[in-house]
Design a protein around this motif. Sequence first.
Motif, PDB file in Angstrom:
ATOM      1  N   ILE A 142      14.582   7.504  -1.362  1.00 18.15           N
ATOM      2  CA  ILE A 142      14.282   6.078  -1.534  1.00 18.15           C
ATOM      3  C   ILE A 142      12.891   5.906  -2.129  1.00 18.15           C
ATOM      4  O   ILE A 142      12.687   5.101  -3.042  1.00 18.15           O
ATOM      5  CB  ILE A 142      14.423   5.319  -0.198  1.00 18.15           C
ATOM      6  CG1 ILE A 142      15.891   5.259   0.224  1.00 18.15           C
ATOM      7  CG2 ILE A 142      13.840   3.913  -0.298  1.00 18.15           C
ATOM      8  CD1 ILE A 142      16.111   4.750   1.636  1.00 18.15           C
ATOM      9  N   ILE A 143      11.933   6.694  -1.633  1.00 18.11           N
ATOM     10  CA  ILE A 143      10.559   6.613  -2.139  1.00 18.11           C
ATOM     11  C   ILE A 143      10.511   7.080  -3.587  1.00 18.11           C
ATOM     12  O   ILE A 143       9.850   6.460  -4.432  1.00 18.11           O
ATOM     13  CB  ILE A 143       9.599   7.429  -1.253  1.00 18.11           C
ATOM     14  CG1 ILE A 143       9.471   6.766   0.123  1.00 18.11           C
ATOM     15  CG2 ILE A 143       8.229   7.561  -1.910  1.00 18.11           C
ATOM     16  CD1 ILE A 143       8.720   7.579   1.149  1.00 18.11           C
ATOM     17  N   ALA A 144      11.198   8.177  -3.894  1.00 16.28           N
ATOM     18  CA  ALA A 144      11.206   8.713  -5.262  1.00 16.28           C
ATOM     19  C   ALA A 144      11.780   7.704  -6.249  1.00 16.28           C
ATOM     20  O   ALA A 144      11.309   7.599  -7.384  1.00 16.28           O
ATOM     21  CB  ALA A 144      11.993  10.016  -5.310  1.00 16.28           C
ATOM     22  N   ARG A 153       8.493   1.500   4.952  1.00 19.91           N
ATOM     23  CA  ARG A 153       9.318   0.623   4.126  1.00 19.91           C
ATOM     24  C   ARG A 153      10.622   1.310   3.738  1.00 19.91           C
ATOM     25  O   ARG A 153      11.686   0.685   3.722  1.00 19.91           O
ATOM     26  CB  ARG A 153       8.554   0.199   2.871  1.00 19.91           C
ATOM     27  CG  ARG A 153       7.452  -0.804   3.176  1.00 19.91           C
ATOM     28  CD  ARG A 153       6.734  -1.218   1.944  1.00 19.91           C
ATOM     29  NE  ARG A 153       5.907  -0.093   1.510  1.00 19.91           N
ATOM     30  CZ  ARG A 153       5.349   0.017   0.320  1.00 19.91           C
ATOM     31  NH1 ARG A 153       5.531  -0.900  -0.592  1.00 19.91           N
ATOM     32  NH2 ARG A 153       4.603   1.056   0.026  1.00 19.91           N
ATOM     33  N   ALA A 154      10.558   2.605   3.427  1.00 21.37           N
ATOM     34  CA  ALA A 154      11.772   3.351   3.069  1.00 21.37           C
ATOM     35  C   ALA A 154      12.717   3.452   4.273  1.00 21.37           C
ATOM     36  O   ALA A 154      13.935   3.338   4.119  1.00 21.37           O
ATOM     37  CB  ALA A 154      11.396   4.730   2.550  1.00 21.37           C
ATOM     38  N   ARG A 155      12.158   3.662   5.474  1.00 21.06           N
ATOM     39  CA  ARG A 155      13.013   3.727   6.667  1.00 21.06           C
ATOM     40  C   ARG A 155      13.687   2.376   6.918  1.00 21.06           C
ATOM     41  O   ARG A 155      14.869   2.311   7.270  1.00 21.06           O
ATOM     42  CB  ARG A 155      12.197   4.147   7.892  1.00 21.06           C
ATOM     43  CG  ARG A 155      11.844   5.620   7.905  1.00 21.06           C
ATOM     44  CD  ARG A 155      11.306   6.043   9.256  1.00 21.06           C
ATOM     45  NE  ARG A 155      10.104   5.308   9.648  1.00 21.06           N
ATOM     46  CZ  ARG A 155       8.862   5.735   9.441  1.00 21.06           C
ATOM     47  NH1 ARG A 155       8.648   6.896   8.839  1.00 21.06           N
ATOM     48  NH2 ARG A 155       7.839   5.021   9.845  1.00 21.06           N
ATOM     49  N   ILE A 156      12.937   1.275   6.725  1.00 19.68           N
ATOM     50  CA  ILE A 156      13.503  -0.062   6.920  1.00 19.68           C
ATOM     51  C   ILE A 156      14.641  -0.281   5.931  1.00 19.68           C
ATOM     52  O   ILE A 156      15.726  -0.745   6.304  1.00 19.68           O
ATOM     53  CB  ILE A 156      12.405  -1.141   6.760  1.00 19.68           C
ATOM     54  CG1 ILE A 156      11.388  -1.029   7.903  1.00 19.68           C
ATOM     55  CG2 ILE A 156      13.012  -2.539   6.703  1.00 19.68           C
ATOM     56  CD1 ILE A 156      10.122  -1.832   7.696  1.00 19.68           C
ATOM     57  N   LYS A 158       0.817  -1.208   0.000  1.00 16.89           N
ATOM     58  CA  LYS A 158       0.000   0.000   0.000  1.00 16.89           C
ATOM     59  C   LYS A 158       0.853   1.261   0.000  1.00 16.89           C
ATOM     60  O   LYS A 158       1.951   1.292   0.548  1.00 16.89           O
ATOM     61  CB  LYS A 158      -0.914   0.024   1.233  1.00 16.89           C
ATOM     62  CG  LYS A 158      -1.833  -1.168   1.344  1.00 16.89           C
ATOM     63  CD  LYS A 158      -2.868  -1.136   0.271  1.00 16.89           C
ATOM     64  CE  LYS A 158      -3.827  -2.301   0.427  1.00 16.89           C
ATOM     65  NZ  LYS A 158      -4.806  -2.356  -0.602  1.00 16.89           N
ATOM     66  N   ALA A 159       0.296   2.320  -0.593  1.00 19.86           N
ATOM     67  CA  ALA A 159       1.018   3.596  -0.676  1.00 19.86           C
ATOM     68  C   ALA A 159       1.248   4.195   0.707  1.00 19.86           C
ATOM     69  O   ALA A 159       2.282   4.816   0.954  1.00 19.86           O
ATOM     70  CB  ALA A 159       0.240   4.567  -1.554  1.00 19.86           C
ATOM     71  N   TRP A 160       0.308   4.003   1.643  1.00 20.39           N
ATOM     72  CA  TRP A 160       0.465   4.592   2.974  1.00 20.39           C
ATOM     73  C   TRP A 160       1.609   3.948   3.760  1.00 20.39           C
ATOM     74  O   TRP A 160       2.055   4.490   4.763  1.00 20.39           O
ATOM     75  CB  TRP A 160      -0.838   4.531   3.778  1.00 20.39           C
ATOM     76  CG  TRP A 160      -1.434   3.172   3.942  1.00 20.39           C
ATOM     77  CD1 TRP A 160      -2.397   2.595   3.179  1.00 20.39           C
ATOM     78  CD2 TRP A 160      -1.101   2.202   4.947  1.00 20.39           C
ATOM     79  NE1 TRP A 160      -2.697   1.341   3.620  1.00 20.39           N
ATOM     80  CE2 TRP A 160      -1.912   1.070   4.714  1.00 20.39           C
ATOM     81  CE3 TRP A 160      -0.214   2.176   6.004  1.00 20.39           C
ATOM     82  CZ2 TRP A 160      -1.851  -0.062   5.511  1.00 20.39           C
ATOM     83  CZ3 TRP A 160      -0.163   1.035   6.802  1.00 20.39           C
ATOM     84  CH2 TRP A 160      -0.981  -0.056   6.548  1.00 20.39           C
TER      85      TRP A 160
END
Length: 141
Positions: free
Chosen positions: A32-34, A11-14, A4-6
């Motif tokens: 990371i998200i970009a 996930r990026a922090r992990i 999910k997008a939320w």
Amino acid sequence: MSRKAWGAKPRARILGRKEFGREPTEREVQKIIANERHKTITADEIKAAYLQGKERMGVWSMKCVGYDNDFQRQLSERFPVWIPAPPRPKKQSKVGKKSTTVGNSTSRGQKRKRSESPDSDMESEDSDDGRRRSLSKELKL
């Protein structure tokens, strides 16, 4: 959360902790998200991060501590009949795009008809614009 997008930030922090060996900065998380690298994190990695306390999920709870009956009475006395604003007109569909319709409904389906409620025999009242509305339908609390 793993799809999910939320769940992108956790996930990026992990992934940031995994790659950098430390807590990532907000700028690193956004990068990371970009780059969409956060999508490589598995559900097991997410679970492990929460179980180890590296990630936290905030939870809020609300408790009703009172109800203002006088305020409710004032509202019902001052606004006995509420007429909602008329719906906005629907936008025209794009050229070449056809929607399948059956009768007056689209292919999404139809809302089911509700039977008359026992309150439907309450008296009606004329509204400002001359229409008659049932009080039972106007004062659903």
